[in-house]
Design a protein around this motif. Sequence first.
Motif, PDB file in Angstrom:
ATOM      1  N   LEU A  62     -24.492 -33.263   2.626  1.00 54.47           N
ATOM      2  CA  LEU A  62     -22.476 -33.833   3.848  1.00 54.47           C
ATOM      3  C   LEU A  62     -22.553 -34.805   4.277  1.00 54.47           C
ATOM      4  N   HIS A  63     -24.068 -35.682   4.197  1.00 54.41           N
ATOM      5  CA  HIS A  63     -24.078 -36.900   5.145  1.00 54.41           C
ATOM      6  C   HIS A  63     -24.625 -37.449   3.238  1.00 54.41           C
ATOM      7  N   SER A  64     -24.845 -37.514   2.536  1.00 54.52           N
ATOM      8  CA  SER A  64     -24.155 -38.276   1.544  1.00 54.52           C
ATOM      9  C   SER A  64     -23.958 -37.869   0.195  1.00 54.52           C
ATOM     10  N   GLY A  65     -23.500 -36.903   0.140  1.00 57.32           N
ATOM     11  CA  GLY A  65     -22.849 -36.173  -1.467  1.00 57.32           C
ATOM     12  C   GLY A  65     -23.405 -35.997  -2.244  1.00 57.32           C
ATOM     13  N   ALA A  66     -25.363 -36.686  -1.925  1.00 62.18           N
ATOM     14  CA  ALA A  66     -26.024 -36.259  -3.363  1.00 62.18           C
ATOM     15  C   ALA A  66     -26.593 -34.964  -3.573  1.00 62.18           C
ATOM     16  N   LEU A  67     -27.016 -34.640  -4.578  1.00 63.97           N
ATOM     17  CA  LEU A  67     -27.995 -33.126  -4.504  1.00 63.97           C
ATOM     18  C   LEU A  67     -28.742 -32.977  -3.697  1.00 63.97           C
ATOM     19  N   ASP A  68     -28.947 -32.188  -3.256  1.00 63.07           N
ATOM     20  CA  ASP A  68     -30.353 -31.875  -1.545  1.00 63.07           C
ATOM     21  C   ASP A  68     -31.057 -31.200  -2.339  1.00 63.07           C
ATOM     22  N   SER A  69     -31.083 -30.054  -2.959  1.00 55.25           N
ATOM     23  CA  SER A  69     -32.077 -28.927  -3.383  1.00 55.25           C
ATOM     24  C   SER A  69     -31.094 -28.055  -3.923  1.00 55.25           C
ATOM     25  N   LEU A  70     -31.773 -27.007  -5.425  1.00 53.53           N
ATOM     26  CA  LEU A  70     -30.758 -26.006  -5.683  1.00 53.53           C
ATOM     27  C   LEU A  70     -31.564 -24.270  -5.048  1.00 53.53           C
ATOM     28  N   GLU A  71     -30.135 -23.484  -5.172  1.00 54.77           N
ATOM     29  CA  GLU A  71     -30.437 -22.052  -5.371  1.00 54.77           C
ATOM     30  C   GLU A  71     -30.765 -20.963  -6.586  1.00 54.77           C
ATOM     31  N   VAL A  72     -31.756 -20.661  -7.264  1.00 52.00           N
ATOM     32  CA  VAL A  72     -31.930 -19.989  -8.235  1.00 52.00           C
ATOM     33  C   VAL A  72     -32.055 -18.644  -7.920  1.00 52.00           C
ATOM     34  N   GLN A  93     -15.479 -22.910  -1.877  1.00 50.62           N
ATOM     35  CA  GLN A  93     -14.462 -22.418  -2.936  1.00 50.62           C
ATOM     36  C   GLN A  93     -13.436 -23.800  -2.768  1.00 50.62           C
ATOM     37  N   THR A  94     -12.952 -24.376  -1.404  1.00 48.94           N
ATOM     38  CA  THR A  94     -11.587 -25.281  -1.695  1.00 48.94           C
ATOM     39  C   THR A  94     -12.076 -26.502  -1.048  1.00 48.94           C
ATOM     40  N   ALA A  95     -10.353 -27.272  -1.381  1.00 54.82           N
ATOM     41  CA  ALA A  95     -11.156 -28.308   0.062  1.00 54.82           C
ATOM     42  C   ALA A  95     -10.849 -28.605   1.177  1.00 54.82           C
ATOM     43  N   ALA A  96      -9.892 -27.711   1.158  1.00 53.39           N
ATOM     44  CA  ALA A  96      -9.941 -26.944   2.845  1.00 53.39           C
ATOM     45  C   ALA A  96     -11.483 -26.710   3.865  1.00 53.39           C
ATOM     46  N   GLN A  97     -12.095 -25.339   2.818  1.00 49.62           N
ATOM     47  CA  GLN A  97     -12.941 -25.282   3.145  1.00 49.62           C
ATOM     48  C   GLN A  97     -13.889 -26.282   3.550  1.00 49.62           C
ATOM     49  N   CYS A  98     -13.816 -27.161   2.201  1.00 45.57           N
ATOM     50  CA  CYS A  98     -15.208 -28.400   2.466  1.00 45.57           C
ATOM     51  C   CYS A  98     -14.739 -29.144   3.734  1.00 45.57           C
ATOM     52  N   ALA A  99     -13.528 -29.512   4.007  1.00 48.08           N
ATOM     53  CA  ALA A  99     -12.845 -30.145   5.295  1.00 48.08           C
ATOM     54  C   ALA A  99     -13.244 -30.108   6.437  1.00 48.08           C
ATOM     55  N   ALA A 146     -16.966 -35.848  -3.554  1.00 51.42           N
ATOM     56  CA  ALA A 146     -16.202 -36.805  -2.910  1.00 51.42           C
ATOM     57  C   ALA A 146     -15.556 -37.283  -1.859  1.00 51.42           C
ATOM     58  N   PRO A 147     -16.165 -38.206  -1.877  1.00 48.98           N
ATOM     59  CA  PRO A 147     -16.167 -39.186  -0.225  1.00 48.98           C
ATOM     60  C   PRO A 147     -14.959 -38.387   0.782  1.00 48.98           C
ATOM     61  N   GLN A 148     -14.022 -38.387   0.514  1.00 49.04           N
ATOM     62  CA  GLN A 148     -13.601 -37.474   1.702  1.00 49.04           C
ATOM     63  C   GLN A 148     -14.072 -36.502   1.919  1.00 49.04           C
ATOM     64  N   PHE A 149     -14.544 -36.130   1.734  1.00 51.65           N
ATOM     65  CA  PHE A 149     -15.940 -34.912   2.426  1.00 51.65           C
ATOM     66  C   PHE A 149     -16.715 -34.846   2.838  1.00 51.65           C
ATOM     67  N   LEU A 150     -17.446 -36.184   3.017  1.00 54.12           N
ATOM     68  CA  LEU A 150     -18.303 -36.703   3.718  1.00 54.12           C
ATOM     69  C   LEU A 150     -18.342 -36.600   5.245  1.00 54.12           C
ATOM     70  N   HIS A 151     -19.920 -36.616   5.882  1.00 50.46           N
ATOM     71  CA  HIS A 151     -19.606 -37.699   6.940  1.00 50.46           C
ATOM     72  C   HIS A 151     -19.000 -38.043   7.843  1.00 50.46           C
ATOM     73  N   THR A 152     -19.624 -39.360   6.469  1.00 45.46           N
ATOM     74  CA  THR A 152     -19.470 -40.966   7.036  1.00 45.46           C
ATOM     75  C   THR A 152     -18.002 -41.523   6.125  1.00 45.46           C
ATOM     76  N   ARG A 153     -17.576 -40.937   5.941  1.00 44.39           N
ATOM     77  CA  ARG A 153     -16.698 -40.914   5.115  1.00 44.39           C
ATOM     78  C   ARG A 153     -15.300 -42.550   5.249  1.00 44.39           C
TER      79      ARG A 153
END
Length: 551
Positions: free
Chosen positions: A40-50, A230-236, A275-282
């Motif tokens: 949530l700082h960079s928005g990039a993929l950090d890892s995976l869960e199998v 699941q939702t943008a509200a949860q992400c925010a 999406a940039p609006q969900f990042l800490h540094t947005r």
Amino acid sequence: MRAAQQQVAIESKAAAALPAACEPLAQADLCLRYEPVVGLHSGALDSLEVRVGWQHPQLGLLSAAQCAAQARAGRLPLPPPAWMLQQLCRDLQAWRRQAHPTLRVALDLLPDEFCDPLFGPALIEMLVCFDLPADALTLEMNEAALAHAGSQCAARLAQLRSLGLSLTLDEFGSGPASLRNLRCDAFDAVKIAADVVSAAAADGMDGALWSAVIAMAHQLGMKVAAEGVQTAAQCAFLSHPVRHHQCDQLQGPVFSGPLCVAELNLLLASGRTLAPQFLHTRTRARRLMLVDDEPNILAALQRLLRRDQYQIVLANSGAEGLAMLAANSVDVIVSDQRMPGMLGADFLRKARAICPDSIRIMLSGYTELQSVTDAVNEGAIFKFLTKPWDDEQFRGHIAEAFRIKEIADDNQRLHFEVRSANHELAAANRKLEQLLREKQEQISLDEITLNVARELMQHLPLPIIGLDDRGMIAFLNRSAEQLLSTAGALLGKGAALVLPYLLADGALAGAASSHRTDIAGTAYRVLHYRMGQCSASRGSLLALISDNGTP
């Protein structure tokens, strides 16, 4: 051709790493799917869960939860651990050899696997077979697995940590969540369960509780992830920089569900981020909401404020405004008082609950003193402006509201940066404390070994003399003390000065030597051993053997 043969050799060796070898699955076509975990700082993929998927001949691809249900019903055999781990390592090896050398995969650890002391070493052996480091794999275990281990829980966690594996406390809050487990210094991260994320984002009281839990985990040096978002509200809710929720990572449909290898390869190649609006540094444009039931009022306000380059959102009623706020956060809200269905004061009270950091202004031609006073006293209203308005004064009030909001946001961002730095410092302290404990344990073991060696040499009938790396006498066993008793006190003195006949020319500089000398009329062979060839020890040992075979 040679590379293919090497890969076959690697996989053959890996197949034997775990006792449950790769058995053919006649009843099902199982496959592995990978769910992305994004920062949530960079928005990039950090890892995976199998996760395990099953290609059912009639029902199509079933999810991991559906696979578990089918297995419980006896219609699907559980995949052998070796099969799953070998396929996981093969995929991870391929990604790391391409353009993702630091990619990591998380694996859910079953209670029986967690309790098995042989599972960790076998897992490390398989990682070695595929030339993967231990930290390429993260083991996730829930509190049920910890409870299943009982009194052996601490020992199992310590063993897995000692092997270099990263550990995550999974599904925290889904069962009887225990702060004792959160305080356990074995875990690198804690993952909040999906149902908890959903409830906390919808309920202010739950949100405050989990904000405290997240802050506690950060103080303990652990990262915090949320699953099932699941939702943008949860992400925010999870990423809001001023509400102190501030999870570090998230996974779920808001970014991507589980993907097969081919789909994941496309995602990795695309470099897609959250999406940039969900990042800490947005950073985003100034957003203003205007709420009034009269379209001409909204149009006039929009024309007036357009020159100030605000991002303006319009709502014709309180209910419509609340619906917009549920999906989008705004900085400043301007609302009329008298509107059908909901008064402006009531709307602003509810808007405060949904978007507590917004600046709320009432604009009305009616001065119903009591309801407005109550709203002001409750903190729901920042200012009360009357209709008709003066254009320049109104623009000034709106600009002042945005300045106050931006100052508050800047303060909260600085607070977040301090918290993030404290989090990193706490994580570093945890690692240093662990290294210190390991070092202390090693020192204790070394001391025990040294004491055993000293006692053993004391009982040897052979005279033994220990020299430090400067040639000073540091040790004499009983036989040596008896033999050299006429030389007086020897400890701490230079051997070359008090016992020169025991040292051949260049003996202290050489690796090993042997020469003869005479002590009290008896011929001795002096054996010189240089220490440090097979250990971290320094100095040298002198052993005296008489020619007649007696000490």
